[in-house]
Structure formats: structure tokens, C-alpha cells
Motif scaffolding. Structure first.
Motif, PDB file in Angstrom:
ATOM      1  N   GLN A  96       0.850  -1.191   0.000  1.00  0.00           N
ATOM      2  CA  GLN A  96       0.000   0.000   0.000  1.00  0.00           C
ATOM      3  C   GLN A  96       0.883   1.237   0.000  1.00  0.00           C
ATOM      4  O   GLN A  96       1.871   1.304   0.734  1.00  0.00           O
ATOM      5  N   LEU A  97       0.508   2.200  -0.815  1.00  0.00           N
ATOM      6  CA  LEU A  97       1.172   3.500  -0.862  1.00  0.00           C
ATOM      7  C   LEU A  97       0.108   4.553  -0.579  1.00  0.00           C
ATOM      8  O   LEU A  97      -0.896   4.627  -1.292  1.00  0.00           O
ATOM      9  N   VAL A  98       0.337   5.353   0.437  1.00  0.00           N
ATOM     10  CA  VAL A  98      -0.652   6.356   0.833  1.00  0.00           C
ATOM     11  C   VAL A  98      -0.009   7.731   0.756  1.00  0.00           C
ATOM     12  O   VAL A  98       0.909   8.045   1.521  1.00  0.00           O
ATOM     13  N   GLU A  99      -0.532   8.551  -0.169  1.00  0.00           N
ATOM     14  CA  GLU A  99      -0.007   9.907  -0.332  1.00  0.00           C
ATOM     15  C   GLU A  99      -0.765  10.873   0.576  1.00  0.00           C
ATOM     16  O   GLU A  99      -1.941  10.659   0.887  1.00  0.00           O
ATOM     17  N   SER A 108       3.950  13.485   0.925  1.00  0.00           N
ATOM     18  CA  SER A 108       4.480  12.293   1.574  1.00  0.00           C
ATOM     19  C   SER A 108       3.849  11.053   0.972  1.00  0.00           C
ATOM     20  O   SER A 108       2.679  11.078   0.573  1.00  0.00           O
ATOM     21  N   CYS A 109       4.625   9.982   0.940  1.00  0.00           N
ATOM     22  CA  CYS A 109       4.137   8.688   0.462  1.00  0.00           C
ATOM     23  C   CYS A 109       4.567   7.640   1.480  1.00  0.00           C
ATOM     24  O   CYS A 109       5.735   7.253   1.529  1.00  0.00           O
ATOM     25  N   GLN A 110       3.612   7.217   2.305  1.00  0.00           N
ATOM     26  CA  GLN A 110       3.872   6.210   3.330  1.00  0.00           C
ATOM     27  C   GLN A 110       3.658   4.833   2.710  1.00  0.00           C
ATOM     28  O   GLN A 110       2.571   4.539   2.218  1.00  0.00           O
ATOM     29  N   ALA A 111       4.693   3.999   2.764  1.00  0.00           N
ATOM     30  CA  ALA A 111       4.607   2.665   2.161  1.00  0.00           C
ATOM     31  C   ALA A 111       4.453   1.593   3.236  1.00  0.00           C
ATOM     32  O   ALA A 111       5.024   1.704   4.321  1.00  0.00           O
ATOM     33  N   SER A 112       3.693   0.574   2.896  1.00  0.00           N
ATOM     34  CA  SER A 112       3.591  -0.616   3.737  1.00  0.00           C
ATOM     35  C   SER A 112       3.624  -1.829   2.817  1.00  0.00           C
ATOM     36  O   SER A 112       3.194  -1.756   1.656  1.00  0.00           O
ATOM     37  N   GLY A 113       4.185  -2.915   3.318  1.00  0.00           N
ATOM     38  CA  GLY A 113       4.311  -4.123   2.504  1.00  0.00           C
ATOM     39  C   GLY A 113       5.458  -4.074   1.525  1.00  0.00           C
ATOM     40  O   GLY A 113       5.618  -4.979   0.694  1.00  0.00           O
ATOM     41  N   LYS A 143      11.104   5.802   8.512  1.00  0.00           N
ATOM     42  CA  LYS A 143       9.650   5.948   8.419  1.00  0.00           C
ATOM     43  C   LYS A 143       9.084   5.228   7.199  1.00  0.00           C
ATOM     44  O   LYS A 143       7.872   5.230   6.988  1.00  0.00           O
ATOM     45  N   ASN A 144       9.971   4.661   6.385  1.00  0.00           N
ATOM     46  CA  ASN A 144       9.559   3.973   5.152  1.00  0.00           C
ATOM     47  C   ASN A 144       8.665   4.888   4.305  1.00  0.00           C
ATOM     48  O   ASN A 144       7.598   4.481   3.815  1.00  0.00           O
ATOM     49  N   THR A 145       9.120   6.107   4.157  1.00  0.00           N
ATOM     50  CA  THR A 145       8.326   7.153   3.505  1.00  0.00           C
ATOM     51  C   THR A 145       9.175   7.883   2.474  1.00  0.00           C
ATOM     52  O   THR A 145      10.361   8.135   2.711  1.00  0.00           O
ATOM     53  N   VAL A 146       8.542   8.231   1.374  1.00  0.00           N
ATOM     54  CA  VAL A 146       9.179   9.034   0.335  1.00  0.00           C
ATOM     55  C   VAL A 146       8.495  10.393   0.297  1.00  0.00           C
ATOM     56  O   VAL A 146       7.270  10.482   0.483  1.00  0.00           O
TER      57      VAL A 146
END
Length: 117
Positions: free
Chosen positions: A3-6, A21-26, A75-78
Motif C-alpha cells: 500500500q502506498l498512501v499519499e 508524503s508517500c507512506q509505504a507498507s508491505g 519511516k519507510n516514507t518518500v
């Protein structure tokens, strides 16, 4: 499941700044190629900026010197720092991940950026 959540979009005046921000999971952002794309109304989606697993960055000519892509491994975030925004930057901005293994593409839902006075 990836999942990528902007987040971080909004309305800003010309010359202003926003940070997306782009929070990544998985998926681990530091081990894959990450990118920001944008799509304006009636136009095709275009590549804005990329950051490789090695940390190398690349930008579209239209945003060079104004936008900066970065990541926070903890934070595994871009992020996409956007300065000196112009009306032509108005678009929906999408986060993209391309896996190093298999070359799979994942997309976020997009965040609207509107530059207007």
C-alpha cells in the motif's frame, strides 16, 4: 499487500511550497525504485521525479531546481518537496513503487495539488 498512501496536497498560491508524503507498507522503499508522477486534467500521466534503491535521483526538466525527492528509511516514507510552485504544476500527484525483483508497479491513490491565486 503493498500500500502506498499519499498526503500533503492542497491549494497553494504561485511561488508557494508544499511537501508531499508517500507512506509505504508491505514494501521497503530503500530497496526499490520510488517515483512521483502527476496527471493534469486532459493530459497523460508524466514522471516528475525518481529515487533509486541506491539513492540516486532524477527529475523532469520542468521541475529541476524546484522539486526535491527524498526518503526517510526509518519511516519507510518518500517525500516530494515542491518549491516555487507554478499554476502549471496543478495536477493529481501519484506515488509509484517499482520492485527490484519482478519489476512490479504499485500506485497510490493520488493527492491533488492546485496552484492558484
Amino acid at each position: 499487500q503493498v500500500q502506498l498512501v499519499e498526503s500533503g496536497g492542497g491549494l497553494v498560491q504561485p511561488g508557494g511550497s508544499l511537501r508531499l508524503s508517500c507512506q509505504a507498507s508491505g514494501l521497503i522503499v530503500s530497496l526499490n525504485h520510488m517515483a512521483w508522477y502527476r496527471q493534469a486534467p486532459g493530459k497523460e500521466r508524466e514522471l516528475v521525479a525518481t529515487i533509486t534503491n541506491y539513492g540516486s535521483t532524477n527529475y523532469a526538466d520542468s521541475v529541476k531546481g524546484r522539486f526535491t525527492i527524498s526518503r526517510d528509511n526509518n519511516k519507510n516514507t518518500v517525500y516530494l518537496q515542491m518549491n516555487s510552485l507554478k499554476p502549471e504544476d496543478t495536477a493529481v500527484y501519484f506515488c509509484n513503487a517499482r520492485t527490484m525483483i519482478g519489476g512490479l508497479d504499485y500506485w497510490g491513490q493520488g493527492t491533488q495539488v492546485t496552484v492558484s491565486s
